[in-house]
Design a protein around this motif. Structure first.
Motif, mmCIF file in Angstrom:
data_model
loop_
_atom_site.group_PDB
_atom_site.id
_atom_site.type_symbol
_atom_site.label_atom_id
_atom_site.label_comp_id
_atom_site.label_asym_id
_atom_site.label_seq_id
_atom_site.Cartn_x
_atom_site.Cartn_y
_atom_site.Cartn_z
ATOM 1 N N ALA A 17 1.011 -1.456 -0.542
ATOM 2 C CA ALA A 17 -0.528 -0.270 0.138
ATOM 3 C C ALA A 17 1.197 1.440 -0.082
ATOM 4 N N ALA A 18 0.413 2.124 -0.134
ATOM 5 C CA ALA A 18 0.724 3.500 -0.402
ATOM 6 C C ALA A 18 1.749 3.127 1.040
ATOM 7 N N PRO A 19 3.070 4.543 1.115
ATOM 8 C CA PRO A 19 4.066 4.474 2.580
ATOM 9 C C PRO A 19 3.075 5.307 3.243
ATOM 10 N N ASP A 20 2.690 6.237 3.175
ATOM 11 C CA ASP A 20 1.632 6.989 4.496
ATOM 12 C C ASP A 20 0.563 6.354 4.908
ATOM 13 N N ALA A 21 0.032 4.905 4.327
ATOM 14 C CA ALA A 21 -0.630 4.024 4.761
ATOM 15 C C ALA A 21 -0.446 3.650 5.854
ATOM 16 N N ALA A 22 -1.289 3.834 7.790
ATOM 17 C CA ALA A 22 -1.297 3.720 8.848
ATOM 18 C C ALA A 22 -2.682 3.195 9.553
ATOM 19 N N PRO A 23 -2.278 2.495 10.202
ATOM 20 C CA PRO A 23 -3.880 1.513 10.850
ATOM 21 C C PRO A 23 -4.426 2.446 11.904
ATOM 22 N N GLU A 24 -5.640 2.961 12.276
ATOM 23 C CA GLU A 24 -6.393 3.456 13.341
ATOM 24 C C GLU A 24 -6.391 2.934 13.945
ATOM 25 N N HIS A 25 -6.743 3.480 15.449
ATOM 26 C CA HIS A 25 -7.347 2.580 16.549
ATOM 27 C C HIS A 25 -8.478 3.417 17.168
ATOM 28 N N ARG A 26 -9.272 3.498 17.588
ATOM 29 C CA ARG A 26 -10.644 4.183 18.187
ATOM 30 C C ARG A 26 -9.609 3.936 19.811
ATOM 31 N N ALA A 27 -9.565 5.275 20.791
ATOM 32 C CA ALA A 27 -9.526 5.484 21.987
ATOM 33 C C ALA A 27 -10.929 4.606 22.551
ATOM 34 N N GLY A 28 -10.326 4.171 23.824
ATOM 35 C CA GLY A 28 -11.514 4.133 24.922
ATOM 36 C C GLY A 28 -11.986 5.365 25.416
ATOM 37 N N ALA A 29 -12.234 5.314 26.818
ATOM 38 C CA ALA A 29 -12.815 6.833 27.694
ATOM 39 C C ALA A 29 -11.235 7.666 27.757
ATOM 40 N N ALA A 30 -9.679 6.903 27.371
ATOM 41 C CA ALA A 30 -8.949 7.469 27.768
ATOM 42 C C ALA A 30 -7.859 6.821 26.810
ATOM 43 N N ALA A 177 -12.949 0.328 31.916
ATOM 44 C CA ALA A 177 -14.033 0.487 31.044
ATOM 45 C C ALA A 177 -13.299 2.188 30.932
ATOM 46 N N TYR A 178 -12.811 3.034 31.306
ATOM 47 C CA TYR A 178 -11.771 3.744 31.529
ATOM 48 C C TYR A 178 -11.390 4.003 30.406
ATOM 49 N N TYR A 179 -10.493 3.041 29.971
ATOM 50 C CA TYR A 179 -9.359 2.535 29.472
ATOM 51 C C TYR A 179 -9.441 2.253 28.113
ATOM 52 N N GLN A 180 -10.468 1.604 28.005
ATOM 53 C CA GLN A 180 -10.832 0.785 26.398
ATOM 54 C C GLN A 180 -12.611 1.059 26.182
ATOM 55 N N GLY A 181 -13.219 1.541 27.262
ATOM 56 C CA GLY A 181 -14.723 1.854 26.864
ATOM 57 C C GLY A 181 -15.732 0.577 27.295
ATOM 58 N N LEU A 182 -16.344 1.305 27.851
ATOM 59 C CA LEU A 182 -17.545 0.156 28.663
ATOM 60 C C LEU A 182 -18.053 -0.831 27.626
ATOM 61 N N HIS A 183 -18.626 -0.391 26.536
ATOM 62 C CA HIS A 183 -19.400 -1.057 25.330
ATOM 63 C C HIS A 183 -17.961 -2.089 24.830
ATOM 64 N N GLY A 184 -16.800 -1.763 24.932
ATOM 65 C CA GLY A 184 -15.565 -2.517 24.193
ATOM 66 C C GLY A 184 -15.490 -3.274 25.398
ATOM 67 N N VAL A 185 -15.124 -3.537 25.946
ATOM 68 C CA VAL A 185 -14.538 -4.465 27.756
ATOM 69 C C VAL A 185 -16.152 -5.158 27.827
ATOM 70 N N THR A 187 -18.581 -5.841 25.372
ATOM 71 C CA THR A 187 -18.559 -6.819 24.196
ATOM 72 C C THR A 187 -17.495 -7.669 23.729
ATOM 73 N N TYR A 188 -16.442 -7.358 23.919
ATOM 74 C CA TYR A 188 -15.024 -7.896 23.592
ATOM 75 C C TYR A 188 -14.431 -8.225 24.175
ATOM 76 N N GLY A 189 -14.640 -7.746 25.805
ATOM 77 C CA GLY A 189 -13.572 -8.779 26.764
ATOM 78 C C GLY A 189 -12.796 -7.916 27.009
ATOM 79 N N MET A 190 -11.974 -7.473 28.184
ATOM 80 C CA MET A 190 -10.557 -7.056 28.568
ATOM 81 C C MET A 190 -9.368 -7.601 27.932
ATOM 82 N N TYR A 191 -9.378 -6.386 26.763
ATOM 83 C CA TYR A 191 -7.280 -6.959 25.927
ATOM 84 C C TYR A 191 -6.346 -7.169 26.575
ATOM 85 N N SER A 192 -5.057 -7.335 26.769
ATOM 86 C CA SER A 192 -4.093 -7.331 27.494
ATOM 87 C C SER A 192 -3.615 -6.307 28.028
ATOM 88 N N ASP A 193 -3.970 -5.702 27.104
ATOM 89 C CA ASP A 193 -3.289 -3.895 27.357
ATOM 90 C C ASP A 193 -4.685 -2.968 28.457
#
Length: 210
Positions: A17-30, A177-185, A187-193
């Protein structure tokens, strides 16, 4: 990595892909940690004060540009020292009916009681609140909150902590949920971070409760 769990909102970067292509990530609450700071205003050929990645995640240019704009605005304001910020967090938590030890633990983990920090996710100040979460907090407290103002930033963070703890099934989920968002936690469980964040905040809460 082929074994990595895909999160909603991320962009797959395909080889070639183009050199400036970058993955996006939706942050949680903070975001949990501030980006390293650089003194002075960056020249066009220098790196900005706030980088574009944290913990293996790369953020969209418009988010990083906003983060750097907020960083510059904070540099022009008077910022209370960490000891005063800590007192403000504790007093605000008591006023808003939140366990002071929990609020202090979040603030310590997020910023080390420093208000002059901004993360690549555009999480601002003491409580590392992103603008979208600030809109939510403003609605909860019934007035517009200025994330660059130390007291408003703390008010936003404590309001979010209170709401998440009220809505979460248990304290650990509310912390995550403060880190990942309540819906994320929920729905998907807590990620390792997120699990690491919960462990760190819980340890600090026990310290502040002593």
């Amino acid at each position: 990595s082929p074994n990595e769990v895909l999160r909603p909102g991320r962009t797959l970067v395909v080889p070639g892909a183009a050199p400036d292509a970058a993955p996006e990530h939706r942050a949680g609450a903070a975001a949990s940690s501030p980006a390293p700071e650089r003194s002075g205003t960056a020249a066009p050929d220098e790196e900005p004060a706030v980088g574009d990645s944290f913990a293996g995640r790369q953020y969209p240019r418009e988010v990083v540009d906003s983060a750097n704009a907020h960083h510059e605005q904070l540099r022009s304001r008077a910022v209370p020292p960490p000891a005063q910020i800590r007192q403000m967090v504790e007093a605000t938590a008591r006023d808003m009916g939140v366990d002071p030890a929990l609020a202090l633990a979040h603030a310590s983990q997020e910023s080390g009681f420093r208000h002059d920090v901004v993360s690549p996710a555009d999480a601002v100040g003491t409580m590392q609140v992103v603008p979208a979460a600030n809109d939510w907090a403003s609605a909860m407290v019934g007035r517009d909150l200025d994330l660059l103002d130390p007291q408003d930033n703390i008010t936003a963070g404590v309001a979010i902590i209170r709401e998440l703890q009220d809505r979460a099934p248990d304290k650990a989920t509310g912390i995550g949920a403060y880190y990942q968002g309540l819906h994320g936690v929920t729905t998907y469980g807590m990620y390792s971070d997120t699990k690491a964040y919960v462990k760190a905040v819980s340890a600090q809460e026990r310290k502040f409760a002593q």
